[in-house]
Design a protein around this motif. Sequence first.
Motif, mmCIF file in Angstrom:
data_model
loop_
_atom_site.group_PDB
_atom_site.id
_atom_site.type_symbol
_atom_site.label_atom_id
_atom_site.label_comp_id
_atom_site.label_asym_id
_atom_site.label_seq_id
_atom_site.Cartn_x
_atom_site.Cartn_y
_atom_site.Cartn_z
ATOM 1 N N ARG A 224 94.818 53.819 -57.179
ATOM 2 C CA ARG A 224 95.204 54.963 -56.366
ATOM 3 C C ARG A 224 95.139 56.225 -57.210
ATOM 4 N N SER A 225 94.579 57.261 -56.652
ATOM 5 C CA SER A 225 94.513 58.540 -57.344
ATOM 6 C C SER A 225 95.860 59.230 -57.241
ATOM 7 N N THR A 226 96.420 59.676 -58.381
ATOM 8 C CA THR A 226 97.718 60.337 -58.377
ATOM 9 C C THR A 226 97.603 61.823 -58.693
#
Length: 51
Positions: free
Chosen positions: A44-46
């Motif tokens: 997941r891109s944070t």
Amino acid sequence: MTRYADIPKPIRSGIVIADPERGTPQRIIMLQFNPDTLERSVARSTNHDSN
């Protein structure tokens, strides 16, 4: 041509970059990989824009 059972056959593919107006190939990028040693992961891109 002799094939060995324990050696995996590499998969060949490619990416074609085409001219959007004419549809003619502008560049071809050839790929070759071994599916037995290929690793994939999903993360997941944070990164969030704070503006």
